[in-house]
Design an enzyme around this catalytic site. Structure first.
Site, PDB file in Angstrom:
ATOM      1  CG  ASP A  14      -2.646  -8.199  -6.009  1.00  0.00           C
ATOM      2  OD1 ASP A  14      -1.906  -7.735  -5.015  1.00  0.00           O
ATOM      3  OD2 ASP A  14      -2.058  -8.787  -7.239  1.00  0.00           O
ATOM      4  CD  GLU A 187       2.959  -2.361  -5.145  1.00  0.00           C
ATOM      5  OE1 GLU A 187       3.689  -2.965  -6.313  1.00  0.00           O
ATOM      6  OE2 GLU A 187       4.224  -3.497  -4.222  1.00  0.00           O
TER       7      GLU A 187
END
Length: 539
Positions: A14, A187
């Site tokens: 991420d 997301e």
């Protein structure tokens, strides 16, 4: 220069990448591992140097008891008003209908810290990021969680204005700006303003083989005002199963001083057993989700695209204005524990290393036996990431247990349900110390040697232990003098320490394999193990 992907190997998921002046910074998820939020810097995007982790106190982050793969999800790093802003999420519930989480904000003028805060922001959903508009207003952009079983759990992207005077959100301004497309699981949102357009980058499809990044844009920040790019997906490997990099998606966009564009993305590198199909299963990513960087250009309609196609490339042209950065040439580690603080490459689970776990310095690491390696509250373990498919890890331990409930040794660890280790313990039948190898596979525990556990000769003070990891398989060895080594007759399948294997039965599968040192004494008497060195050497 060429960017060689991945640029951050071994569990660096991420990525949130930004540029401040001529320097690039990346923040990565750390989940249940402490300290929280790994940081790196570079001036060329090729060579990266680690910085002190951002969340290094229990005031900023207390994860005691968090479930595996809870904790820090998708931190967002930004820079505005002369300081760094860090939005981070602490997820307390991983499996089931709910994702109880709290989003926090911390700031600093110096990337090395200390960080102020934390300021509690909200709990609407995870993967929150902070957008600084060019009119001075700020907004929190986030995935939105819906627990209702008759709705999709990923309920679009929510935008909420942030009041810089009160340092709090204005809940009355919250609105859904995009619901994503039919891939669902939208997301990881990041918002950018470029040439009068608001560009929303978001991940979809879950962080598995179907993972992708998509782009939408709008002239305003009004509710449901964003339109998807006609060229989506922006990046994915769903349809490129033979690419070196897989799972690319969730990440961040950055520009260079001279106007080039790059995108930092998570990725995975699967391997296969010789008996397995190359595409089903697609493979096992024992190094977890890593960080890759791709070159970005823009089409005549103002939509971004990945140079070389949406599958990305292993080798990418570095920025033309890159300033060559000096970084360590190797990821090897040799630690003789001379310092009274742990080397920054070490991590602990959920809470910082403290006197309850043990002490370090003067040439040894002393671990006080606590709970088992299944324990999410009280555990004496220090570990570092696997960062290569092939490596050796070695240690030497002094340990004199008087019960089989006390154990100490060398572990390869994914989470509390998936791990193995070679360790010294006590055999009450033979009334002596022995060396055993055990594995916890989906919480099914197996002692491999049992009555054939290796006897530690009477008068032997120290036992050397070594792990030899060779991509698909790994083994353990022991020595009583540090010179002559004997392989323990157990060959373990490395796939058990991968996201992809864990995902087959358990909802938390977001980290990567670690190798480390541990002491257990669930009798409660706190038997102490003393380690005098640790070596990690990539092959």
């Amino acid at each position: 220069m060429k960017i060689s992907n991945p640029v951050l190997t071994g569990f660096h998921a991420d990525p949130s990448m930004i540029r401040v002046g001529d320097t690039y910074y990346i923040a990565n998820s750390t989940f249940e591992w402490f300290p929280g939020v790994q940081l790196h810097e570079s001036k060329d995007m090729v060579h990266w140097n680690p910085l002190p982790a951002a969340l290094n106190t229990t005031e900023l982050l207390d994860m005691r008891g968090n479930s595996a793969s809870g904790g820090i999800w998708a931190p967002d790093l930004s820079y505005a008003d002369g300081k760094f802003w860090l939005i981070y999420t602490d997820v307390k519930v991983v499996n089931g209908a709910f994702k109880d989480c709290t989003n926090y904000l911390a700031t600093t003028e110096d990337i090395h810290g200390p960080w102020s805060g934390p300021i509690r922001v909200n709990g609407v959903g995870f993967d929150a990021s902070l957008f600084h508009d060019d009119d001075g207003r700020k907004y929190l952009v986030q995935q939105t969680w819906d627990h209702r079983e008759y709705k999709h759990a990923f309920h679009g992207i929510t935008l909420t204005e942030f009041d810089v005077e009160t340092m709090q959100l204005k809940p009355e301004t919250a609105r859904t700006i995009w619901m994503g497309d039919d891939v669902k699981l939208v997301e990881g949102p990041h918002l950018y303003k470029i040439n009068g357009w608001y560009y929303l980058f978001a991940a979809e499809g879950g962080t598995v083989w179907t993972h992708q990044e998509v782009v939408a844009r709008s002239r305003t920040l009004d509710e449901l005002s964003f339109e998807a790019s006609p060229t989506n997906p922006f990046i994915t490997n769903f349809d490129t199963p033979r690419s070196y990099l897989q799972k690319q998606g969730h990440g961040a966009l950055v520009d260079t001083p001279s106007g080039e564009w790059y995108y930092a993305s998570l990725c995975g590198r699967p391997w296969h057993h010789e008996t397995e199909s190359f595409t089903d299963p697609r493979g096992w990513c024992t190094l977890g989700r890593e960080t890759a960087i791709q070159k970005v250009e823009w089409d005549e309609d103002g939509w971004p695209y990945i140079v070389g196609g949406h599958g990305g490339e292993r080798y990418v042209e570095a920025p033309k204005d890159a300033i060559e950065t000096v970084a360590p040439e190797t990821r090897d580690q040799h630690d003789e524990f001379e310092s009274d603080t742990l080397d920054p490459r070490w991590n602990t689970l959920r809470v910082p290393f403290d006197a309850k776990m043990g002490s370090v310095g003067g040439g040894s690491l002393r671990l006080i036996g606590q709970g088992s390696l299944c324990n999410t509250f009280d555990l004496s373990l220090v570990a570092r990431r696997w960062q290569a498919f092939d490596f050796d890890a070695e240690t030497c331990v002094e340990f004199d247990p008087k019960t089989y409930q006390a154990m100490a040794g060398l572990t390869n660890y994914y989470n509390d349900q998936h791990w193995s280790w070679a360790f010294v313990t006590y055999d009450e039948d033979r009334k002596c110390r022995v060396i055993e190898v055990a594995q916890n596979d989906r919480n099914n525990y197996t002692s491999f040697l049992r009555e054939n556990a290796v006897v530690v000769p009477e008068g032997t003070e120290r036992v050397w232990l070594r792990a030899k990891v060779r991509t698909q398989w790994y083994t353990y060895e022991y020595s009583f003098d540090g010179q002559t080594w004997t392989e323990l007759p157990v060959r373990l399948d490395a796939k058990i320490l991968s996201d992809d294997y864990v995902n087959q039965t358990y909802g938390g599968f977001f980290t990567g394999a670690f190798v480390g040192l541990a002491a257990v004494d669930y009798s409660g008497y706190g038997e102490v193990a003393t380690f005098d060195h640790f070596d990690y050497k990539e092959l």
